[in-house]
Structures are given as C-alpha cells and as structure tokens.
Write an enzyme that holds these catalytic residues in place. Structure first.
Site, PDB file in Angstrom:
ATOM      1  CB  SER A 129      37.583  32.219  45.260  1.00 23.19           C
ATOM      2  OG  SER A 129      36.408  32.495  44.509  1.00 23.19           O
ATOM      3  CE1 TYR A 142      38.351  27.728  42.438  1.00 22.37           C
ATOM      4  CE2 TYR A 142      36.547  29.203  43.022  1.00 22.37           C
ATOM      5  CZ  TYR A 142      37.851  29.000  42.601  1.00 22.37           C
ATOM      6  OH  TYR A 142      38.656  30.094  42.350  1.00 22.37           O
TER       7      TYR A 142
END
Length: 267
Positions: A129, A142
């Site tokens: 990501s 995250y």
C-alpha cells in the site's frame, strides 16, 4: 505453456479484478478465500485458504502443483484494514492485523519457494500500500504492517536471486473496493480525547475509498510486471497525487512533510 497464477484473497476487490484480467489474458488462475463456497460463479477457481493458517496454505499450494505441475506467479493480495488511535486499538487487533498483512504473506512465500526453486523460476508479487511508505494518523498499524512487507521484500529479493526467483511490491493507493466494510475500526468512544479528529479522519478515508480508482488499473499493472523480465523492487499504482506523496516524503524535511499530512487530515 500457460503460466499458473495463485492469488490470495482473490474473491473480491483488487484480487478478483486481477484474477479475471489474467484469466482473460490466457493465464491459469487460482484464487483463494476463507469461504470459497460463497463464490460459485467466479470466473476462475476459488480454493480454501486462510493466510493465518499454514495448513490451509500448504494444502492449497499442494493441490495446485499436483494438478498443474508448476506454479509460476504468486500474488500476495489478501490483506486487512485497521483504523483507530493507536492508544485505543486493542493489542489483539494489532497482532491480528500483522498476522494477516505481514506474517500471512510470509507464510505463503515459504510454502511456494520449494516448488519455485525446483523450477528455477518464479515471480512473487506482494500487494502492499502507498500507506506503507508513511505513518498515517489513525492508520498507523496498517501503515506499519504494509511498510514491513515492503522492507522484507527487499531482503527476500537478494536471498532468492541465486534461484532465479523474482519478487516485487505493488503498492496501490485508494481503489473502489469493499475494503472499508471488512476493516477493523476501533470504536468511536464518546469520552475519547480522539473522538472528533478520529471521526473526521474516518469519514475522509471512507470517502477516498468510495471515490477510488478502478481496480482494473491494478490488474493491468500486475500483468505488466509479469511480462517484465526483471521487475523493479517497488511499484506504485494510483492517482498522481497519491504516488507523488511518496516522492515528497523522500525530498521534504520530515517536519514539513508531517505538517503537510496534518493539514490534509485537518489535524
């Protein structure tokens, strides 16, 4: 001979788009889900696999190799979102996120390496990501789990070079998928000191996902990497400003970049 591809988390979102696109382009594709029976109409087979359960990974990998005789590409796509003020996220949820986003892909890699080493060929694509390049407020866990996968790929590449096994990362920005629905949200507590900034940031994040790019963009990027003789270490896929944010982090002083992020999130 058609290349055989394994995609974890291939039942929906980015994984599904990648699987359908590769199938349409002549690849033999196997996707995975913890509950494959829920996807009877998939364009490609969906096998049972939980990245947190090594026995399910081994069973699925063995099934594919037994049927096809080779395994050429693995796309580590299965992942989980998590949001919240780090102070308020239960430790168990932090560990669970790392189990899925970091240890899970490593478990898959360990299971496929013996076959790829035997073939003296193979490509492993880790879907990370853009958030993994920076510590984002209320997405810190995250960011950390995806950032860890980015770094471990760099080490893996050097360890695997002698076996002609290639590995790369593709870091997506915001895409229009159902990731927000499956994300762990630390609850908005009425008496929390983070209630307003976390709530505002949560709304901003969800709006970004809802208006995100078409996952087909990721599918095309994966095919391009598969067809690249020597893939780069890192790829970023998404809107220009999302990709440019990584460049800015590299060139701006830390405090300036931090202020830019805080302005973006209105903190």
């Amino acid at each position: 001979m058609s290349k055989v591809v394994l995609i974890t988390g291939g039942s929906s979102g980015i994984g599904k788009s990648i699987g359908e696109y590769l199938t349409d382009n002549g690849f033999i594709v196997y996707g995975t889900s913890r509950q494959p029976e829920n996807y009877p109409n998939s364009k490609f087979p969906i096998l049972q696999l939980d990245v947190k359960n090594v026995s399910t990974i081994k069973s699925t990998v063995d099934t594919i190799i037994e049927k096809e005789g080779h395994l050429d590409v693995v796309v580590n796509n299965a992942g989980a979102g998590i949001t919240g003020a780090i102070e308020e996220i239960p430790e168990a949820e932090i560990k669970a996120n790392f189990e899925t986003n970091f240890f899970g892909p490593i478990n898959v890699i360990k299971q496929v390496l013996p076959q790829m080493r035997k073939q003296q060929s193979g490509l492993i694509i880790n879907i990370t990501s853009i958030a993994g390049y920076m510590g984002l407020p209320y997405r810190g866990i995250y960011s950390a789990s995806k950032g860890a996968l980015e770094l471990v790929t760099e080490a893996f590449r050097m360890e695997l070079k002698a076996f002609n096994i290639k590995m790369t990362n593709i870091a997506p920005g915001d895409f229009a998928t159902n990731i927000a629905a499956g994300r762990y949200h630390a609850p908005l507590l009425e008496n929390s000191p983070y209630k307003k900034p976390y709530g505002d940031t949560l709304n901003l994040m969800n709006s970004h996902v809802n208006s995100g790019s078409d996952p087909q963009m990721m599918a095309k990027a994966v095919l391009k990497v598969i067809n690249t003789k020597n893939p780069k270490i890192h790829y970023k896929v998404g809107e220009f400003l999302q990709k440019f944010s990584v460049v800015l982090k590299r060139i701006l002083p830390d405090v300036v970049y931090e202020k830019m992020l805080m302005n973006h999130y209105k903190l």
